[in-house]
Design a protein around this motif. Sequence first.
Motif, mmCIF file in Angstrom:
data_model
loop_
_atom_site.group_PDB
_atom_site.id
_atom_site.type_symbol
_atom_site.label_atom_id
_atom_site.label_comp_id
_atom_site.label_asym_id
_atom_site.label_seq_id
_atom_site.Cartn_x
_atom_site.Cartn_y
_atom_site.Cartn_z
ATOM 1 N N GLY A 42 -25.883 20.973 0.587
ATOM 2 C CA GLY A 42 -27.312 21.046 0.824
ATOM 3 C C GLY A 42 -27.855 20.037 1.816
ATOM 4 N N LYS A 43 -26.969 19.269 2.438
ATOM 5 C CA LYS A 43 -27.415 18.249 3.387
ATOM 6 C C LYS A 43 -26.805 18.502 4.768
ATOM 7 C CE LYS A 43 -28.279 14.533 0.093
ATOM 8 N NZ LYS A 43 -28.076 13.086 -0.206
ATOM 9 N N LYS A 44 -27.435 17.888 5.766
ATOM 10 C CA LYS A 44 -26.925 18.006 7.125
ATOM 11 C C LYS A 44 -25.665 17.169 7.306
ATOM 12 C CE LYS A 44 -29.616 17.565 10.586
ATOM 13 N NZ LYS A 44 -30.626 17.059 11.544
ATOM 14 N N ARG A 45 -24.845 17.569 8.260
ATOM 15 C CA ARG A 45 -23.675 16.767 8.581
ATOM 16 C C ARG A 45 -24.148 15.473 9.245
ATOM 17 N NH1 ARG A 45 -18.384 19.610 11.020
ATOM 18 N NH2 ARG A 45 -18.905 20.857 9.185
ATOM 19 N N GLU A 46 -23.617 14.343 8.792
ATOM 20 C CA GLU A 46 -24.034 13.054 9.328
ATOM 21 C C GLU A 46 -22.840 12.259 9.826
ATOM 22 O OE1 GLU A 46 -25.583 10.138 6.639
ATOM 23 O OE2 GLU A 46 -24.233 10.694 5.022
ATOM 24 N N GLY A 47 -23.072 11.504 10.871
ATOM 25 C CA GLY A 47 -22.034 10.638 11.405
ATOM 26 C C GLY A 47 -21.839 9.438 10.495
ATOM 27 N N VAL A 48 -20.613 9.110 10.232
ATOM 28 C CA VAL A 48 -20.278 7.981 9.367
ATOM 29 C C VAL A 48 -19.796 6.802 10.202
ATOM 30 C CG1 VAL A 48 -18.739 7.183 7.539
ATOM 31 C CG2 VAL A 48 -19.700 9.492 7.444
ATOM 32 N N ALA A 49 -18.834 7.068 11.084
ATOM 33 C CA ALA A 49 -18.256 6.008 11.916
ATOM 34 C C ALA A 49 -17.584 6.638 13.115
ATOM 35 C CB ALA A 49 -17.255 5.174 11.124
ATOM 36 N N ARG A 50 -17.483 5.888 14.199
ATOM 37 C CA ARG A 50 -16.793 6.377 15.387
ATOM 38 C C ARG A 50 -16.153 5.217 16.112
ATOM 39 N NH1 ARG A 50 -22.464 7.026 16.804
ATOM 40 N NH2 ARG A 50 -23.010 5.659 18.554
ATOM 41 N N ILE A 51 -15.124 5.549 16.899
ATOM 42 C CA ILE A 51 -14.388 4.521 17.629
ATOM 43 C C ILE A 51 -13.894 5.111 18.932
ATOM 44 C CG2 ILE A 51 -12.240 5.072 16.393
ATOM 45 C CD1 ILE A 51 -11.555 2.044 16.571
ATOM 46 N N ALA A 52 -14.015 4.345 20.004
ATOM 47 C CA ALA A 52 -13.635 4.810 21.339
ATOM 48 C C ALA A 52 -12.306 4.194 21.761
ATOM 49 C CB ALA A 52 -14.707 4.433 22.348
ATOM 50 N N THR A 53 -11.561 4.928 22.555
ATOM 51 C CA THR A 53 -10.370 4.352 23.161
ATOM 52 C C THR A 53 -10.801 3.327 24.208
ATOM 53 O OG1 THR A 53 -10.361 6.129 24.783
ATOM 54 C CG2 THR A 53 -8.905 6.363 22.883
ATOM 55 N N GLY A 54 -9.863 2.556 24.639
ATOM 56 C CA GLY A 54 -10.159 1.572 25.685
ATOM 57 C C GLY A 54 -10.935 0.403 25.114
ATOM 58 N N SER A 55 -12.248 0.568 24.989
ATOM 59 C CA SER A 55 -13.084 -0.540 24.508
ATOM 60 C C SER A 55 -12.813 -0.854 23.040
ATOM 61 C CB SER A 55 -14.554 -0.177 24.682
ATOM 62 O OG SER A 55 -14.907 0.894 23.832
ATOM 63 N N GLY A 56 -12.448 0.170 22.277
ATOM 64 C CA GLY A 56 -12.288 -0.035 20.843
ATOM 65 C C GLY A 56 -13.606 -0.240 20.133
ATOM 66 N N ASN A 57 -14.706 0.003 20.831
ATOM 67 C CA ASN A 57 -16.020 -0.175 20.216
ATOM 68 C C ASN A 57 -16.180 0.753 19.021
ATOM 69 O OD1 ASN A 57 -16.774 -2.107 22.051
ATOM 70 N ND2 ASN A 57 -17.877 -0.702 23.375
ATOM 71 N N THR A 58 -16.792 0.225 17.982
ATOM 72 C CA THR A 58 -17.019 0.998 16.770
ATOM 73 C C THR A 58 -18.504 1.083 16.450
ATOM 74 O OG1 THR A 58 -16.753 -0.971 15.396
ATOM 75 C CG2 THR A 58 -14.794 0.361 15.780
ATOM 76 N N TYR A 59 -18.840 2.097 15.690
ATOM 77 C CA TYR A 59 -20.209 2.285 15.222
ATOM 78 C C TYR A 59 -20.133 2.756 13.785
ATOM 79 C CZ TYR A 59 -24.414 4.795 14.062
ATOM 80 O OH TYR A 59 -25.515 5.261 13.391
ATOM 81 N N TYR A 60 -21.073 2.252 12.963
ATOM 82 C CA TYR A 60 -21.140 2.679 11.571
ATOM 83 C C TYR A 60 -22.567 3.069 11.220
ATOM 84 C CZ TYR A 60 -16.617 0.350 11.185
ATOM 85 O OH TYR A 60 -15.311 -0.026 11.361
ATOM 86 N N ALA A 61 -22.680 4.081 10.397
ATOM 87 C CA ALA A 61 -23.985 4.413 9.841
ATOM 88 C C ALA A 61 -24.417 3.270 8.932
ATOM 89 C CB ALA A 61 -23.892 5.716 9.062
ATOM 90 N N ASP A 62 -25.710 3.041 8.848
ATOM 91 C CA ASP A 62 -26.224 1.951 8.008
ATOM 92 C C ASP A 62 -25.764 2.102 6.562
ATOM 93 O OD1 ASP A 62 -29.447 1.632 9.694
ATOM 94 O OD2 ASP A 62 -27.483 0.755 10.131
#
Length: 123
Positions: A42-62
């Motif tokens: 019943g909910k929308k798909r949400e981003g949890v975490a992501r990571i890029a090659t090269g930089s290795g930068n990461t992002y997390y949902a609050d």
Amino acid sequence: HVQLVESGGASVQNGGSLRLSCAASGYTYNRNCMAWFRQAPGKKREGVARIATGSGNTYYADSVKGRFTISRDNAKIEVYLQMDSLKPEDTATYYCALRAGAACYTDARPYDYWGQGTQVTVS
């Protein structure tokens, strides 16, 4: 033909831990963004975490910051999600996604390939 296969989903108790894995096959470019999304009934798909090659930068949902850790093995094109201090609200189907190219996005639409999903249930 690119395929993403997730594993590691399970039923755990409140406060428990799980480690999800996602292996990509058939993908030959070395620049990409890999991410985990989740969708509860019943909910929308949400981003949890992501990571890029090269930089290795990461992002997390609050909602998962400080509890989840994303990592990857670039040689194998695999991505992992270590989930600690799990809560009932983390219950969802978790999907691995891959986007060709260096840029990572919060939105699901730019991602080119998706896994079938793995169920995580916290009670």
